[in-house]
Design an enzyme around this catalytic site. Sequence first.
Site, PDB file in Angstrom:
ATOM      1  N   CYS A 140       0.803  -1.225   0.000  1.00 11.84           N
ATOM      2  CA  CYS A 140       0.000   0.000   0.000  1.00 11.84           C
ATOM      3  C   CYS A 140       0.832   1.269   0.000  1.00 11.84           C
ATOM      4  O   CYS A 140       0.293   2.356   0.134  1.00 11.84           O
ATOM      5  CB  CYS A 140      -0.915   0.013   1.224  1.00 11.84           C
ATOM      6  SG  CYS A 140      -0.011   0.016   2.802  1.00 11.84           S
ATOM      7  N   GLN A 141       2.156   1.172  -0.180  1.00  9.65           N
ATOM      8  CA  GLN A 141       2.979   2.370  -0.053  1.00  9.65           C
ATOM      9  C   GLN A 141       2.588   3.457  -1.045  1.00  9.65           C
ATOM     10  O   GLN A 141       2.724   4.644  -0.781  1.00  9.65           O
ATOM     11  CB  GLN A 141       4.459   2.016  -0.231  1.00  9.65           C
ATOM     12  CG  GLN A 141       5.058   1.283   0.945  1.00  9.65           C
ATOM     13  CD  GLN A 141       4.868  -0.232   0.857  1.00  9.65           C
ATOM     14  OE1 GLN A 141       4.030  -0.709   0.103  1.00  9.65           O
ATOM     15  NE2 GLN A 141       5.640  -0.968   1.622  1.00  9.65           N
TER      16      GLN A 141
END
Length: 322
Positions: A140-141
């Site tokens: 999810c960065q």
Amino acid sequence: MNSTTVGERLVSVPREGLSLGSVGNGLSEPAVASLAPIPNGNHARRPSSKRLGFTQKAFFALKSCPYMGKDLTVVDLFCGAGGLSLGLKAAGFRIVKSVDHSSAATATYARNLGAHVEAAEITEDTALPSVTLIAGGPPCQGFSSAGMRRTGDDRNTLVTVFAKIIARQKPDAFLFENVEGFLTGDNGSRVIDLLGPLINAGYQIHLRKVNIANFGVPQHRKRVIAIGGLHWAPTFPTPTHAAFGAPGAALVTGDLPPTPTVTDALRGLPRAAESAPGAPQGHFAPALTGDDLKRVQGLKQGQTMRDLPPELWHESCLLYTS
């Protein structure tokens, strides 16, 4: 044209593909989408029980699947150190395979949860066994408000990989978890990347943004959860706690006990050690130095990084605002 509900609005879904318009910007607290492939152009309907859920309670909701009598087996993709697998196991599921590209994460996983984990890159061609449920939280960065929110981040495309694997394997159900920025990242296109292949494959999907504080965790942490059933309609369980102090937290109403505070959760612990391993294990806090110390000294109750002088902002905060 098919139609489906996003919040309280009907949105067109062309038979040749998915078009949710500005879903990313249109979904607000609480973000809800009850999605399903609808034959003959009829309107999609929400599941009869309008319930909400998160994490382990969502695992129990998966047991409403019509295949309840089966051995509930799971593949956990992007498994990391095993948090999702741990919750699934506690809910009665049997994890048969887990995969993550990080060897450090899979070593931790293997030590705590078993040798059924593999360190490998996950692609559309990754070979998997046939299972009841495929679960995962693709990296999810690229979406996270705590990260750099890079549009076009290659890690974002793993959402598509996750969706295509499920569409190929066709498990009875899937479980997806990600940060709230998933809804708006790349102008909402990643929502389409997830839902498009799965709706076309026959999945009925319930997607919500939830706050784990409404489920008894002493922290305001919002997550997007999607539960999908192959030709059956999944639901979310009911919140267990009333929370306050963050946008949207008070939308959950009813005669519910208050969410425990951090003080409640930490009460009884000894003073944290200054070095590892701590007692209990992990209960240690090295002394702050440098900019970290200046940040803590400069912040007042309720303030955030952006209340500090810019020279004390963390790099991720600078990049996110630029």
